[in-house]
Structures are given as structure tokens and as C-alpha cells.
Design an enzyme around this catalytic site. Structure first.
Site, PDB file in Angstrom:
ATOM      1  N   ALA A  57     -22.384 155.598  47.822  1.00  0.00           N
ATOM      2  CA  ALA A  57     -22.005 154.412  48.584  1.00  0.00           C
ATOM      3  C   ALA A  57     -20.874 153.923  48.163  1.00  0.00           C
ATOM      4  O   ALA A  57     -20.353 154.271  47.199  1.00  0.00           O
ATOM      5  CB  ALA A  57     -23.207 153.416  48.657  1.00  0.00           C
ATOM      6  N   LYS A  58     -20.161 153.032  48.674  1.00  0.00           N
ATOM      7  CA  LYS A  58     -19.232 152.020  48.712  1.00  0.00           C
ATOM      8  C   LYS A  58     -19.065 151.018  49.240  1.00  0.00           C
ATOM      9  O   LYS A  58     -19.591 150.709  50.432  1.00  0.00           O
ATOM     10  CB  LYS A  58     -17.658 152.933  48.764  1.00  0.00           C
ATOM     11  CG  LYS A  58     -16.690 152.625  47.846  1.00  0.00           C
ATOM     12  CD  LYS A  58     -16.771 153.070  46.432  1.00  0.00           C
ATOM     13  CE  LYS A  58     -15.694 152.721  45.475  1.00  0.00           C
ATOM     14  NZ  LYS A  58     -15.771 153.718  44.241  1.00  0.00           N
ATOM     15  N   GLY A  59     -18.394 149.850  48.938  1.00  0.00           N
ATOM     16  CA  GLY A  59     -18.472 148.599  49.643  1.00  0.00           C
ATOM     17  C   GLY A  59     -17.011 148.067  49.538  1.00  0.00           C
ATOM     18  O   GLY A  59     -16.570 148.347  48.542  1.00  0.00           O
TER      19      GLY A  59
END
Ligand code: NAD
Length: 418
Positions: free
Chosen positions: A107-109
Site C-alpha cells: 500500500a502507499k499513502g
């Protein structure tokens, strides 16, 4: 404008995944699944600024894949970050966690902002509101953020606190890279640089470079570059050049790394360090050395400078420092690249160890953490090397093959719902 393919773009990562899926004849269902992100959340949210005005910020959280375990990936605060970049980085996290075989997805934000222009109060309010907005995705069993460019342990503490307030009890395992006082892991700060050091020594051994005589050039003197330079010099390597965003320093006999890092701490740069000559970043990349460790930014080794590289082995401390076109040129010159998803995985490995410690509320000593890190990195390196030799593939392709195979097997075993 350069036509180089950059890993920051989701299309480029997809292409790399597709090429490897085709090479391995991966079932099309799994292949297509890996080429999309499972969930993408865009949020536009208000923040009260110190001058009394309210500003609207835009943030993202993308889960590329969580088939092997909870999604895992950092949060980036940067004025130019885009959803496409977040997708690319999320996909790379799926591959990174799979290559080192920890039970996570990717994931990444991000939030589009310049953290350097925000006061501490504004940064805290922005972080808490962003954390509240993405609470529908994050959680110790679902998606676990960590620091990335522009964020730090304090920001992780605010996210953990905001999430815990919503639950009504303390949830340390919702983020990693936290300060030690609230459940951070010993060894986390140095983990990525330590992982680079471990990988460098393994690569040196395999490619018959004597580590005690090896010359090393390090681009970037931040968390990853400075730690790797310090640990490599402790292992007896001759670190001949180090750079930061302002300048680079070079001494063919070897730099005194402890003094250099102290000097940088005091003056803010490596520039002007005693017993060294000043060099540019371009000159550092082109130095005659055994090991080149780019540990600053993405897209540093590109089509136009790849031919000037003289190192025998490149250890990708940064994410995406080499473009695909440069990769081909370097391959043609016989230069070995240990890819980012393997070389800089030490950070996510110790994040995993932090999460495990948080879940069981039982914390380990630093040597214990470092022993696990050494074991996980050594196993991953050996597996990638074996695939590389068996398939006559370069180390990047081999790392992709290993991780894609692991994710595809997990999809096949779990089946498709409903
Ligand atoms: P950092 O901000 O601590 O350090 C970056 C360093 O690069 C600084 O010394 C800066 O002066 C230098 N730099 C910036 N522009 C430069 C330029 N043009 N030329 C030379 N040096 C330049 O960041 P970091 O945490 O060390 O991360 C570095 C890279 O490693 C990034 O690509 C990051 O995504 C990647 N990475 C970091 C971690 C981690 O745990 N910190 C984990 C995996 C990957």
C-alpha cells in the site's frame, strides 16, 4: 523531455510486472489482478491554518494488493505527489514484502503538501484529519502505514493516537516507524541502511569483491545513505565518496565516516569536509569504485549518464534510482544491480518486526531485531540469486520473478471470491 521509463509511474511498474508475468507464463487472471490496485481512496479535507483561514488538502491511500496479509506502505507528504505515483509505490510495496517473504501486501499513502512550510500545529491538524479520513482502510489487521518522504516518527505517533481515540483504546500496531516510547522497535531507524549493508556484503562475496578492500561511493547522506556508509565503513569497506543535496566529497584513500557525519550534523552539509575534495553528484555517480550506492532520490541513473558509471555493483538504497533504459545500458556493460525491492527492504522488514512486537506487547533488544533482519535479508538475497542463476536473468528480473510467483501462488491458493 526524457523518454526514460520511470518507476514512479504506475504504467512503468505495470509494464515490468507484465513482462515478468509473460516470461513466467503466469495465468492471465493473476497477471491482470497484479496490474490493478485493489482499493484507491482520494480524500479532500479541511485544515485550520495558524492564520485563521481554512485550507483544503488532497490525500490518497492506495492498497495495491493484500492477498498475502495486511497491506503495508508508507505515507508521503510532498507538494508534487500524484495518485499515479502512489499507485506505483503501492505496487512496489507488494513486490517488496513478497521478495523478503513477510506476510504483508502493498500500500502507499500521500498528502499533497509541503511539510517544510507548515507549522508543527498545522502539521499535526493535517495529519490527524488525514488519519481520520483514511480510517476506513487502515488498521492493524488491514493496512499499516509507516513513514516515507516528508513524514517521520512524530507523524506516525499522531496517526496512532487519532486511530486509538476512535477505537477507545491504544492500538500501537496500526502504524510502524513510531517513536520507541509508544511501541517503536529498536533498530528501526537504522534498518534500511543496515539492510543495504547486509546486501552489499552478500553481493561482494558472491561477485568476488573483497569487502575489506572494496571502494564504495554513496549518493545521499540521509537516513539510508548515512547509515549504510557508517556500517559499511565499520565492516572495513573504503567509503571514498558521499554526497547530499548540496555537494559531494571525495577521498580515494577513504573518508572518515564518523567525522564526516558529525561534520554534516554541525554544518548541515558534507561540503567542505577536511581531507576531501569537492565533487558534484554527477561526478560521484561516475567514480571508479567497486560499489555504488544511490540512496537519495528516484531517477538518478538515467539513459544519459548510465554510460559513465564505472562501479561493478549498484546497490539501490533509494526507491527507483535507476530507470529501465539505464538498466539496459548498465546490463550491457556487465554492471550488476541489486534492485530496490531487495536492497532497501530492511526498513519494511523491521517495520514488520515492530508490528509483531506491538501485537504481542513484547519488545525485543536491538541485537535480537538485527539478527532477524540479517536472517531475512540473507534468505531473500540467496533466493533471488538462485533464480537469477537458474533463469539467466538479472537480479531485478529475478526479484520480480520471486515476488510475483509468491503473490500468484497466494491468489491461486485462496481462490476467487465468491
Ligand atoms: P532522507 O531525506 O533522510 O535523505 C535523503 C538524502 O539525499 C539527504 O541527505 C539529501 O540531502 C540527499 N539528497 C537529496 N537530493 C539529492 C541529490 N540531488 N543528490 C544527492 N543527494 C541528494 O531520506 P531517506 O529516508 O534516507 O531515503 C532515501 C531514499 O531511500 C528514498 O528514495 C526513499 O524512498 C528510500 N527508502 C527509504 C527508506 C527508509 O526507511 N528511510 C526505506 C526504503 C526506501
Amino acid at each position: 523531455m526524457s523518454t526514460d521509463t520511470v518507476e514512479k509511474e504506475f504504467g512503468s511498474v505495470r509494464k515490468l510486472i507484465s513482462d515478468v508475468c509473460e516470461r513466467m507464463s503466469i495465468d492471465e487472471t493473476y497477471h491482470l489482478r497484479l496490474c490493478e490496485c485493489e482499493r484507491e481512496l482520494t480524500v479532500h479535507f479541511p485544515v485550520k491554518m495558524d492564520d485563521g483561514t481554512v485550507k483544503i488538502f488532497t490525500g490518497f491511500r492506495v492498497i495495491h494488493n493484500d492477498i498475502r496479509g495486511p497491506a503495508k506502505g508508507g505515507i508521503r507528504y510532498h507538494p508534487e505527489v500524484t495518485l499515479d505515483e502512489v499507485r506505483a509505490l503501492a505496487a512496489l510495496m507488494t513486490l517488496k514484502t513478497a521478495v523478503v517473504n513477510i506476510p504483508y501486501g502493498g500500500a502507499k499513502g500521500a498528502v499533497i503538501c509541503n511539510p517544510k512550510t507548515l507549522s508543527q500545529g498545522e502539521l499535526e491538524r493535517l495529519t490527524r484529519r488525514y488519519a481520520a479520513e483514511i480510517t476506513i482502510l487502515i488498521g492493524p489487521e488491514s493496512d499499516i502505514p509507516a513513514p516515507d518522504v516528508g513524514t517521520n516518527p512524530q507523524i506516525m505517533a499522531w496517526i496512532m493516537d487519532t486511530y486509538s481515540m476512535g477505537k477507545g483504546y491504544c492500538v500501537p500496531a496500526v502504524v510502524t516507524g513510531k517513536p520507541i516510547e509508544i511501541g517503536g522497535s529498536k533498530g528501526r531507524f537504522e534498518a534500511t541502511g543496515r539492510g543495504c549493508m547486509i546486501t552489499t556484503l552478500l553481493a561482494a562475496k558472491h561477485f568476488k569483491i573483497n569487502a575489506k578492500e572494496a571502494t564504495v561511493a554513496v549518493q545521499g547522506a540521509g537516513n539510508v545513505g548515512a547509515t549504510a556508509a557508517k556500517l559499511l565503513s565499520k565492516e572495513g569497506c573504503r567509503v571514498i565518496a558521499v554526497s547530499d543535496s548540496k555537494s559531494g566529497v571525495y577521498n580515494p584513500k577513504g573518508l572518515d565516516i564518523d567525522s564526516l557525519l558529525q561534520y554534516k550534523k554541525e554544518t548541515g552539509s558534507v561540503n567542505g569536509f577536511k581531507d576531501s575534495e569537492t565533487i558534484t553528484n554527477a561526478e560521484l555517480l561516475g567514480l571508479q569504485c567497486d560499489i555504488l550506492l544511490p540512496a537519495a532520490l528516484e531517477n538518478q541513473i538515467v539513459k544519459t549518464n548510465a554510460d559513465s558509471i564505472k562501479a561493478k555493483v549498484i546497490i539501490e538504497g533509494a526507491n527507483g534510482p535507476t530507470t529501465s533504459e539505464a538498466d539496459k545500458i548498465l546490463g550491457g556493460k556487465g554492471i550488476v544491480i541489486i534492485p530496490d525491492i531487495l536492497a532497501n527492504a530492511g526498513g519494511v522488514v523491521v517495520s514488520y518486526l515492530e508490528w509483531v512486537q506491538g501485537l504481542q506487547s513484547f519488545f525485543w533488544d536491538e541485537p535480537e531485531v538485527n539478527t532477524y533482519l540479517q536472517k531475512i535479508m540473507t534468505n531473500a538475497f540467496a533466493e533471488v540469486l538462485e533464480i537469477s542463476q537458474r533463469n539467466k536473468a538479472d537480479m531485478r528480473t529475478a526479484a520480480y520473478m520471486l515476488s510475483i510467483r509468491r503473490v500468484a501462488e497466494a491468489i491461486a491458493t485462496r481462490g476467487i471470491f465468491p
